[in-house]
Design a protein around this motif. Structure first.
Motif, short mmCIF file in Angstrom:
data_model
loop_
_atom_site.label_atom_id
_atom_site.label_comp_id
_atom_site.label_asym_id
_atom_site.label_seq_id
_atom_site.Cartn_x
_atom_site.Cartn_y
_atom_site.Cartn_z
N ARG A 130 0.82 -1.21 0.00
CA ARG A 130 0.00 0.00 0.00
C ARG A 130 0.86 1.26 0.00
O ARG A 130 0.36 2.35 -0.30
N LEU A 131 2.15 1.10 0.32
CA LEU A 131 3.03 2.25 0.42
C LEU A 131 4.30 2.04 -0.39
O LEU A 131 4.95 1.00 -0.29
N TYR A 132 4.62 3.03 -1.20
CA TYR A 132 5.90 3.11 -1.92
C TYR A 132 6.46 4.51 -1.66
O TYR A 132 5.80 5.33 -1.00
N GLY A 133 7.66 4.80 -2.15
CA GLY A 133 8.24 6.07 -1.77
C GLY A 133 9.17 6.70 -2.80
O GLY A 133 9.65 6.05 -3.74
N PHE A 134 9.40 8.00 -2.60
CA PHE A 134 10.42 8.77 -3.29
C PHE A 134 11.57 9.01 -2.31
O PHE A 134 11.34 9.55 -1.22
N GLY A 135 12.79 8.66 -2.71
CA GLY A 135 13.94 8.90 -1.85
C GLY A 135 14.43 10.34 -1.91
O GLY A 135 13.88 11.19 -2.61
N LEU A 136 15.50 10.58 -1.15
CA LEU A 136 16.10 11.91 -1.05
C LEU A 136 17.55 11.87 -1.52
O LEU A 136 18.29 10.93 -1.21
N LEU A 137 17.97 12.91 -2.22
CA LEU A 137 19.37 13.11 -2.55
C LEU A 137 19.94 14.24 -1.69
O LEU A 137 19.21 15.19 -1.36
N PRO A 138 21.23 14.20 -1.36
CA PRO A 138 21.85 15.28 -0.58
C PRO A 138 22.18 16.48 -1.47
O PRO A 138 23.34 16.85 -1.65
N LEU A 139 21.14 17.10 -2.02
CA LEU A 139 21.30 18.21 -2.95
C LEU A 139 21.51 19.51 -2.18
O LEU A 139 20.56 20.25 -1.88
N VAL A 140 22.75 19.78 -1.84
CA VAL A 140 23.12 20.99 -1.10
C VAL A 140 24.42 21.53 -1.67
O VAL A 140 25.20 20.78 -2.30
N PRO A 141 24.70 22.82 -1.49
CA PRO A 141 26.00 23.34 -1.93
C PRO A 141 27.15 22.55 -1.32
O PRO A 141 27.13 22.20 -0.14
N GLY A 142 28.13 22.22 -2.15
CA GLY A 142 29.28 21.46 -1.68
C GLY A 142 29.14 19.96 -1.84
O GLY A 142 30.11 19.21 -1.62
N ALA A 143 27.94 19.49 -2.23
CA ALA A 143 27.77 18.04 -2.44
C ALA A 143 28.64 17.58 -3.61
O ALA A 143 28.71 18.26 -4.64
N THR A 144 29.29 16.47 -3.46
CA THR A 144 30.15 15.95 -4.51
C THR A 144 29.36 15.08 -5.47
O THR A 144 28.29 14.55 -5.14
N THR A 145 29.88 14.94 -6.66
CA THR A 145 29.24 14.06 -7.65
C THR A 145 29.15 12.64 -7.11
O THR A 145 28.12 11.98 -7.26
N LEU A 158 18.45 24.01 -11.24
CA LEU A 158 18.48 22.70 -11.89
C LEU A 158 19.12 22.71 -13.27
O LEU A 158 19.34 21.65 -13.85
N ASP A 159 19.45 23.89 -13.78
CA ASP A 159 20.18 23.97 -15.05
C ASP A 159 21.69 24.04 -14.85
O ASP A 159 22.45 24.26 -15.79
N ASP A 160 22.12 23.81 -13.63
CA ASP A 160 23.55 23.82 -13.28
C ASP A 160 24.25 22.62 -13.94
O ASP A 160 23.80 21.48 -13.81
N GLU A 161 25.35 22.88 -14.64
CA GLU A 161 26.08 21.80 -15.30
C GLU A 161 26.61 20.77 -14.31
O GLU A 161 26.87 19.61 -14.69
N ALA A 162 26.74 21.14 -13.06
CA ALA A 162 27.22 20.19 -12.05
C ALA A 162 26.25 19.03 -11.85
O ALA A 162 26.63 17.98 -11.33
N ALA A 171 11.58 26.75 -12.51
CA ALA A 171 12.57 25.67 -12.46
C ALA A 171 12.46 24.75 -13.67
O ALA A 171 13.47 24.35 -14.27
N THR A 172 11.23 24.42 -14.06
CA THR A 172 11.04 23.53 -15.21
C THR A 172 11.43 24.21 -16.51
O THR A 172 12.03 23.58 -17.40
N THR A 173 11.12 25.49 -16.63
CA THR A 173 11.51 26.23 -17.83
C THR A 173 13.03 26.29 -17.97
O THR A 173 13.57 26.13 -19.07
N ARG A 174 13.72 26.49 -16.87
CA ARG A 174 15.19 26.49 -16.91
C ARG A 174 15.72 25.12 -17.33
O ARG A 174 16.71 25.03 -18.07
N LEU A 175 15.06 24.07 -16.88
CA LEU A 175 15.47 22.72 -17.31
C LEU A 175 15.29 22.56 -18.82
O LEU A 175 16.17 22.03 -19.50
N ILE A 176 14.15 23.00 -19.32
CA ILE A 176 13.90 22.91 -20.76
C ILE A 176 14.95 23.70 -21.52
O ILE A 176 15.57 23.20 -22.48
N LEU A 177 15.19 24.95 -21.13
CA LEU A 177 16.14 25.81 -21.82
C LEU A 177 17.57 25.27 -21.77
O LEU A 177 18.37 25.53 -22.67
#
Length: 393
Positions: free
Chosen positions: A127-142, A172-176, A226-232
């Motif tokens: 009955r339950l599934y989920g979306f996980g989390l990424l450590p999306l913060v300044p300084g996060a490494t690839t 979200l349009d960051d090349e990193a 944010a989505t428009t920047r992704l598209i562009l």
């Protein structure tokens, strides 16, 4: 009940107990604090997640972290399955190493939250599934980000990630983020793009209007930008199999997509950047159906359904046939990329009622869309989510 008749909630949140405890340990926003209720005189917990919201915060209780409360809510509204995501502000406020560690722990916690929960009778479904989390913060490494994508992909009940609009600090349009998009596409994880910051608070003026302007306008505008920047940025050209789900029916993007396309055409800096007309990319996205009105949902499905005709010449055999379809066919095509959501546990009724008005309104909106037949409505209620998230597998 067949998969086509399931009611699946893909926009529903939780503050897992570990995360709630972390917020209680903090003395600055975001935080959970205890005060004496001015009404009852008893201690009550309050939540502060925005720097500029009233210092009294908002009420918070067990419905934010208790799985049994989530299941009771689902039962009350006849929701069969929920794909649960951590609520904002996620890990945005943390140092990179702390965010990495906590992301891993919370992803494991969410897997346990889902995997040890109940199953649907007579179906190979939890009955339950989920979306996980990424450590999306300044300084996060690839390495930190990609390894966390791989962790989430290895957890069978996590079907994607929830992501805010700031990435690792530059949007979200960051090349990193290129390695992250590549890893997400490879893993087949769905990206649930959700707002938190809104827009400049000075736009709301000095009159007190509670949370209405930031939530009704600020959140959808943030998603639109944010989505428009992704598209562009060309992300959807470079990663054509990347699956992105937009909160709040994509904000204002469907309404403004033709204006966006015209502005691109007339700007020499970007006119030749993309492979397709901007309107094409709406047909590559997925949208929740949290819009509260049939007309709004119908418009969004129209914008999705027409997308194929804006593919570049020769890019798609379907593009030429799409030009000949009528409005109803386009609207029905758009329905295939829309999914029911509730935004629980936010937007509770102001007084105790049998059902939440916010949920009832979204279901009534789906039921009332002109041009959708019953199969289309069943798809939006649950069939599309069953397919997108490969539920039961």
């Amino acid at each position: 009940m067949s998969a086509q008749r399931l009611l699946v909630d893909i926009h529903t949140h939780v503050y897992l107990p570990r995360y709630a405890a972390f917020l209680r340990s903090r003395t600055s926003v975001p935080r959970i604090f205890t005060r004496t209720s001015p009404e009852s005189g008893k201690p009550e917990e309050r939540l502060l997640i925005l720097d500029d919201e009233p210092s009294s915060g908002r009420p918070i209780g067990s419905q934010y972290w208790d799985r049994d409360e989530k299941l009771k809510f689902m039962d009350r509204h006849a929701i069969d399955v929920s794909v649960v995501s951590s609520a904002n502000p996620w890990l945005d406020f943390l140092p990179a190493q702390t965010a990495h560690t906590l992301a891993g722990e919370l992803n494991n916690d969410l897997e346990t939250y889902c995997s040890t929960g109940p199953s649907l009778a007579q179906q190979n479904l939890k009955r339950l599934y989920g979306f996980g989390l990424l450590p999306l913060v300044p300084g996060a490494t690839t390495d930190s980000l990609v390894s966390t994508v791989e962790q989430i992909a290895s957890l069978p009940h996590l079907k994607g990630i929830i992501m805010g609009s700031r990435g690792v600090g530059k949007g979200l349009d960051d090349e990193a983020l290129e390695p992250v998009w590549a890893a997400l596409e490879k893993a087949g994880l769905v990206v649930f793009l959700h707002p938190h910051y809104g827009v400049d608070k000075n736009a709301w003026g000095e009159k007190e209007n509670g949370h209405v302007l930031p939530l009704a306008l600020g959140f959808p505008f943030e998603t639109t930008i944010a989505t428009t920047r992704l598209i562009l940025s060309g992300v959807f050209d470079r990663y054509p199999n990347l699956r992105v789900l937009l909160a709040h029916s994509g904000g204002a993007l469907p309404q403004l997509s033709s204006r966006l396309a015209s502005c691109i055409t007339h700007d020499p800096l970007v006119a030749s950047r993309l492979k397709h007309d901007a309107r094409y990319y709406l047909g590559k996205l997925y949208f929740d159906a949290v819009a509260y009105g049939s007309e709004e949902l119908g418009f969004v499905s129209d914008a999705i359904g027409r997308a194929e005709k804006y593919a570049s010449a020769g890019a798609s055999a379907a593009a030429s046939s799409a030009k000949g379809t009528d409005g109803t066919e386009k609207r029905r095509a758009g329905a295939k990329r829309m999914m029911f959501g509730t935004d629980h546990p936010f937007f509770p009724p102001l007084s105790e009622t049998g059902k939440w008005k916010s949920v009832v309104e979204n279901l009534e909106a789906i039921d009332g869309v002109y041009g959708w037949d019953e199969a289309d409505k069943d798809a939006v209620r649950g069939g599309n989510a069953f397919t997108l998230f490969s539920l039961g597998s």
